[in-house]
Every structure is written in C-alpha cells, then in structure tokens.
Design a protein around this motif. Structure first.
Motif: not given
Ligand code: ATP
Ligand code: MG
Lengths: 291, 233
Positions: A20-29, A195-205
């Motif tokens: 999940i943090a990857l989504g924050y970090t990438m968008v922030y960066g 980031g959002s695709a990864l959020a989906a993965v994280a959500g399901v996990l």
C-alpha cells in the motif's frame, strides 16, 4: 516458537503495508501530493473482488485481476478529475480535495454495498504450512511472496524501463523532465495507475487476512501504510519496504507482548521517535544542487 | 526562419515580466540576449520552450505557431533548452542523465552519446558518477551534453557561465564556439556580456522586459550604451 510465529505474521502484515505504501510513496514522489484517498481505493478493490467472487462466481485470481483493472481506472480517473485541475494550486487545497475524494469513495461504497459487514472470502486456496509447532498460513506466505515480487518488479521498472526512468526524472525535477520531452501529466497518470493496481492487490490480501469488509475498511491500513512510507523515507522504494515491514512487526509484537489496545499508539510513537532522529525517514535522502 | 518571436507579453500572475518583445533567430546563427538581473532573459527562454506561455503575441518555431505548445512536445521538434541553474538530475548517473536527454529521440542513443563525449571528454570519464556529486562546471557540461542528445535544431543556453571559475567559463565558451562552428543554431543568454557579444553573430539587449538595442555582436560591443551598462566602462 510464539516469537517466530509473531515475527512471520509481522512480516506478512508489513508486506501488505509496504504494497500500500508504494502507492503513497510513488504518488508523493512524482505528483508531490499526499493522496489521502489511496486507502479507500484498497476498499474498492476488496469490494470488487467480493462482488466478482460471490455474484459473478469468478475464480479468486480472476477476481483479483478484475479488481486491479477497476482500481487502475479509478485511480487514473480520480487524478484526472480531482487532482490535475489543482496541479499548480496550494498543497493544502490538494490535500483537502484528497480528503474529499476519500469521503466520496466511502459514501459511494456505503450507497452500493451498505454498512453491513461483508465477510471476505480468502483468495488463497491452499492451507497452512506446519513446521514443527510453527503454523504459517497460506495468506501469510502469499503476502510475503507478492510483496517481494512487486518490489523487485518495481525496482527493475524504475531503473530499466523508459517510462520508469521518466517517473524518476519527474520525481526529481519536474521542469527538467519536461525539458527532456517527458509529459509530466502522462507520467503522473501512469503513477496513479500503478499505485492503484497495487492498492487492489493489497486490499484483496488484507481482507483475506482480516476478512471484515465495510466501507471504511481501507482507512486504517491506509493510514498505517502512509506511516510506513514516512518511516522508510517517503519517495524511496526500498525505504517503503523497510518501513512497511518494520511497522508490521512492531504492530504484531506490541499486540502480542504489550497491549492489544495500545498497539496502534505504540506504532505511532515509534514513528515520532524515528522522525525526531531522522527527519527524512530511515532511507530518505537529501541531495543538494551545486551552483 | 527558425525562430520568430513576435510582440510577446508574458506575466507571472500580475507581474508583467515581458512587455512586447520581438526578435528572430535564423538557421546557423548564434544570437545573444544580454541584460541585467531581472530583465526577463530567463522568462523569454522559458516562454519559447513552452514552460510558460505568452498572454499575447506569437512564437513561431520552424514556421509553426508554438505559442501555446507544451514544452515536452517542443523537445521532439528539436528545441533544446538548457535552463538557468542547470537542473541536471542529481540522483541519476551521468549516463542516465544523457539517456533522459534522448527521451524523445528515435535514433541511435549510443552514437549520440559518443558525439556528446567528443565535446565533453570529462563526462565520458564520469559516466557512472551520480550527477549530484559532479562539480559545478561538470554539471554545466552535463546539462549541455544532455541537451545535445537530440542534435537540436535550436539550442537555448541560459547563463552557462553562471557561478563558474574564469578558467571554466573559458572552457564552456570554447565549446559553445565549437558547437556554433559545427553549425548548431544557438540562442545564448548571458550576464557576461563581453564574452557573449564576442561569440554572437547578432545580439539583443533586454531591459525590464523590453528590447532596447539590437545589432551584430561587434556593433553592440562597440556601442557606448552597452559599454557603459554591461561591459564595465
Ligand atoms: N516565478 C516568478 N514569479 C514572479 N515573478 C517572477 C518569477 N520569475 C521571475 N519573475 C520576475 O520576472 C522578471 C524577469 O525575471 P527573469 O528571471 O526572466 O530575469 P533574468 O533576466 O533571467 O534575470 P537573471 O539575470 O537574474 O537570471 C523579474 O522581475 C522577476 O522578479
Ligand atoms: Mg535568468
């Protein structure tokens, strides 16, 4: 044995935080904004999987892919409609918009799926691994492996692929990137998509591990993952991994050995202490320009 | 005509930074734009490269109106802008910086890089070094080398000598001269008016957003007004 078992559970929870943090970090960066609605994209991902498994009868893996597609589109559309018009606005205006988007997503979820708790079916079909008295659940194994694969994949992407390098360029110096012929808007869209695709993965996990699905499901893991991103050094991919794992382990250990109720407070206390000592996070870096 | 700027007005919010300037750059020419701090030199270059857009007036590049074209699209058309302060990618290696320079290029990146290394052998030695650890002079070389990766039709340089020791300023100007002699069209912004006028075919003097003088490099270098205001007597 309990110690090892807690450690592995911490790693697995931390892996999800890291994803999940990857989504924050990438968008922030790259977009230089805090996408407060990122946690809620996780929730949408989980609901979409839930619906496709129960209503459409798809196998879990297909449900995950559908979730990823829906979240990718959702992330790109949110950026396009809510954030892009504010590209040169004050950062506070963008933050408030992001909070607004977060509530919008939660309320739409409330409207569609009501506030009744859904019991999320685990997408992991194989059972637990037993080594002596140690039990490792399938979800645990899958989370850790998924996290490792994503981290390696993303690192390769940002160092080898042209679009990945463009992301690094935009993240470091937007104006210079533009002068190289890189479309900043397109790069930001790609970032939101990933980031959002990864959020989906994280959500399901996450929901496979903690199967309680309500419209606010995304906010707590969202905030913790954001904490993980800051802890590791926001903007840094390895930092995100370190921050996520550390957060997961601290959380599980404080729950097990200190207090179930205080575990979140302890997590944030650790964050504050680390930031006092290292204001840029554990792996955050600062480079200065020579003139 | 390669570049034609026609009566542009540029604003930062309410600040009227460029107040109707017109000039042109022909193919193969080296044109200098000189002026004091805050005259609007950088703003002019930013407006040409599409980082900013004029409120009125037009900019034609290769006979197309590009007044409202975004910067990233102009790069692909052969416009390179080496900005003031270099803006290299500090966390990337020299080689990666050069690769970014070739982002829009469809040609052979290695050949382009070899050509850049001919102008800047120092960069070749340091290709694996991180940009942020280069000296100021090396960073300037990298910024110029990066812009050369697309073999630009017009290369705009914003104060390439800024903050450099005199010996490095000489080196940088030698390279600009080499580029000029190789046929590169250059629009050069400098506070170092003496060296800029020496190298330029033609030059314009910019004062608080307006062009006050123009002529060949040597004409301006001889002019009393320029001598008094920019050449220290
Ligand atoms: N981002 C900005 N916001 C507001 N005003 C600006 C901005 N950038 C420049 N200006 C103003 O526009 C005018 C022209 O600035 P510009 O940077 O183009 O000057 P310059 O000739 O390049 O100066 P220097 O030699 O110091 O680089 C100045 O009055 C400056 O204060
Ligand atoms: Mg300037």
């Amino acid at each position: 044995m309990a110690f090892l078992s807690n450690f592995i559970n911490g790693l697995s929870l931390g892996s999800i935080y890291a994803i999940i943090a990857l989504g924050y970090t990438m968008v922030y960066g790259i977009a230089k904004m805090l996408n407060f609605a990122h946690g809620d994209v996780i929730m949408v991902g989980a609901y979409v999987s839930f619906v496709s498994i129960y209503s459409l009868g798809t196998p879990p893996i297909l449900a995950l892919l559908i979730s990823m597609c829906v979240c990718t589109v959702l992330g790109v559309v949110i950026e396009r409609l809510a954030y892009r018009p504010l590209r040169s606005a004050a950062s506070l205006a963008v933050l408030i918009t992001a909070i607004g988007v977060s509530y919008l997503l939660q309320n739409v979820a409330l409207l569609i799926w009501t506030s009744n708790t859904k019991v999320f079916p685990s997408i992991v079909s194989f059972g637990s691994l037993h080594i002596g008295s140690l039990t490792i659940t399938g979800e645990t194994i899958v989370s850790i492996i998924t996290c490792v694969v994503i981290m390696i994949g993303l690192t390769l992407f940002t160092t080898k692929a042209k679009t990945g390098k463009a992301m690094r360029a935009v993240s470091e110096n937007r104006q210079a990137a533009e002068l190289m012929g890189i479309s900043v808007n397109k790069t930001i869209s790609v970032t939101f998509a990933i980031g959002s695709a990864l959020a989906a993965v994280a959500g399901v996990l996450y929901c496979s591990m903690y199967p309680v699905l309500v419209p606010t499901t995304g906010s707590i893991p969202g905030i913790k993952a954001f904490t993980a991103a800051v802890l590791g050094g926001i903007g840094s991919i390895p930092g995100t991994l370190v921050g996520g794992l550390l957060l997961g382990i601290i959380e599980i250990f404080s729950r097990a050995y200190i207090s179930q109720d205080l575990s979140d407070a302890i997590v944030f206390a650790v964050l504050i202490i680390i930031l006092l000592v290292k204001p840029n996070g554990l792996l955050g870096k600062k480079v200065t320009e020579k003139v | 005509m390669l570049l034609k700027v026609d009566n542009i007005h540029v604003y930062y919010g309410a600040i009227h930074a460029i107040k109707g300037i017109s000039f042109e750059v022909n193919e193969g020419e080296t044109v200098a734009l000189i002026g004091a701090n805050g005259a609007g030199k950088s703003t002019t270059l930013k407006t040409i490269s599409g980082l900013m857009h004029p409120k009125s007036g037009t900019i034609q590049f290769l006979d197309k109106d590009v007044s409202h074209t975004d910067a990233y699209r102009l790069v692909a058309q052969g416009l390179a802008h080496v900005p003031e302060g270099r803006h290299i990618f500090l966390q990337m290696t020299v080689q990666e910086n050069l690769e970014m320079g070739a982002f829009t290029s469809k040609g052979d990146i290695n050949a382009a890089m070899d050509k850049v290394f001919q102008y800047f052998p120092r960069l070749k030695e340091r290709r694996k070094q991180i940009g942020g650890t280069l000296s100021g002079g090396e960073q300037q070389m990298l910024a110029m080398g990066r812009a050369l990766m697309i073999s630009p039709k017009l290369m705009m340089l914003d104060e390439p000598s800024m903050g450099l020791a005199p010996i490095l300023v000489e080196q940088i100007f030698d390279i600009i001269r080499e580029l000029r002699d190789a046929g590169t069209t250059i629009l050069l912004v400098e506070q170092n008016a003496g060296m800029a006028l020496d190298i330029a075919d033609r030059a314009y003097v910019l004062e608080t957003g307006r062009i006050t003088l123009s002529g060949t490099g040597s004409e301006l270098a001889q002019s009393d007004e320029v001598k008094k205001a920019y050449l220290g007597g």
